[in-house]
Motif scaffolding. Structure first.
Motif, mmCIF file in Angstrom:
data_model
loop_
_atom_site.group_PDB
_atom_site.id
_atom_site.type_symbol
_atom_site.label_atom_id
_atom_site.label_comp_id
_atom_site.label_asym_id
_atom_site.label_seq_id
_atom_site.Cartn_x
_atom_site.Cartn_y
_atom_site.Cartn_z
ATOM 1 N N ILE A 187 0.856 -1.189 0.000
ATOM 2 C CA ILE A 187 0.000 0.000 0.000
ATOM 3 C C ILE A 187 0.886 1.231 0.000
ATOM 4 O O ILE A 187 1.661 1.455 0.933
ATOM 5 C CB ILE A 187 -0.934 0.015 1.227
ATOM 6 N N ARG A 188 0.777 2.029 -1.056
ATOM 7 C CA ARG A 188 1.572 3.247 -1.183
ATOM 8 C C ARG A 188 0.707 4.444 -0.800
ATOM 9 O O ARG A 188 -0.425 4.578 -1.263
ATOM 10 C CB ARG A 188 2.088 3.371 -2.609
ATOM 11 N N LEU A 189 1.252 5.296 0.060
ATOM 12 C CA LEU A 189 0.542 6.471 0.554
ATOM 13 C C LEU A 189 1.107 7.723 -0.107
ATOM 14 O O LEU A 189 2.327 7.869 -0.222
ATOM 15 C CB LEU A 189 0.705 6.574 2.072
ATOM 16 N N PHE A 190 0.226 8.627 -0.509
ATOM 17 C CA PHE A 190 0.652 9.839 -1.192
ATOM 18 C C PHE A 190 0.096 11.083 -0.497
ATOM 19 O O PHE A 190 -0.901 11.018 0.216
ATOM 20 C CB PHE A 190 0.194 9.814 -2.657
ATOM 21 N N ALA A 191 0.741 12.204 -0.758
ATOM 22 C CA ALA A 191 0.323 13.537 -0.297
ATOM 23 C C ALA A 191 -0.014 13.532 1.194
ATOM 24 O O ALA A 191 0.780 13.079 2.001
ATOM 25 C CB ALA A 191 -0.813 14.058 -1.168
ATOM 26 N N ALA A 192 -1.195 14.026 1.567
ATOM 27 C CA ALA A 192 -1.565 14.179 2.982
ATOM 28 C C ALA A 192 -1.574 12.851 3.737
ATOM 29 O O ALA A 192 -1.386 12.832 4.954
ATOM 30 C CB ALA A 192 -2.930 14.852 3.094
#
Length: 78
Positions: free
Chosen positions: A4-9
């Motif tokens: 699971i890749r998390l982006f931005a906020a």
């Protein structure tokens, strides 16, 4: 496992990516909310969810072992 890749906020969780067990999409998202808290859950509520590069909207859809989730909240840039 599901990557699971998390982006931005969503990166405010303190990590750029995590892993979860395969299962229904909503179950994976709920697990992340439990792990990272109320603010994460709020941002996740208006984020796009991509599984292996395709946007998914069905929360009951099973995410298979080896899949990659990308969680993309709205963001702007210049």
């Amino acid at each position: 496992m599901v990557r699971i890749r998390l982006f931005a906020a969503l990166r405010e969780a303190g990590v750029p990516e995590v892993e979860a067990r395969p299962g229904p999409l909503q179950g994976i998202l709920d697990e992340l909310g439990d792990r990272f808290g109320e603010r994460f859950t709020a941002v996740l509520g208006y984020s796009s969810v991509l599984v292996d590069g395709e946007r998914w909207r069905d929360p009951a859809a099973p995410v298979p072992d080896g899949a990659e989730l990308a969680l993309l909240p709205p963001f702007s840039g210049g």
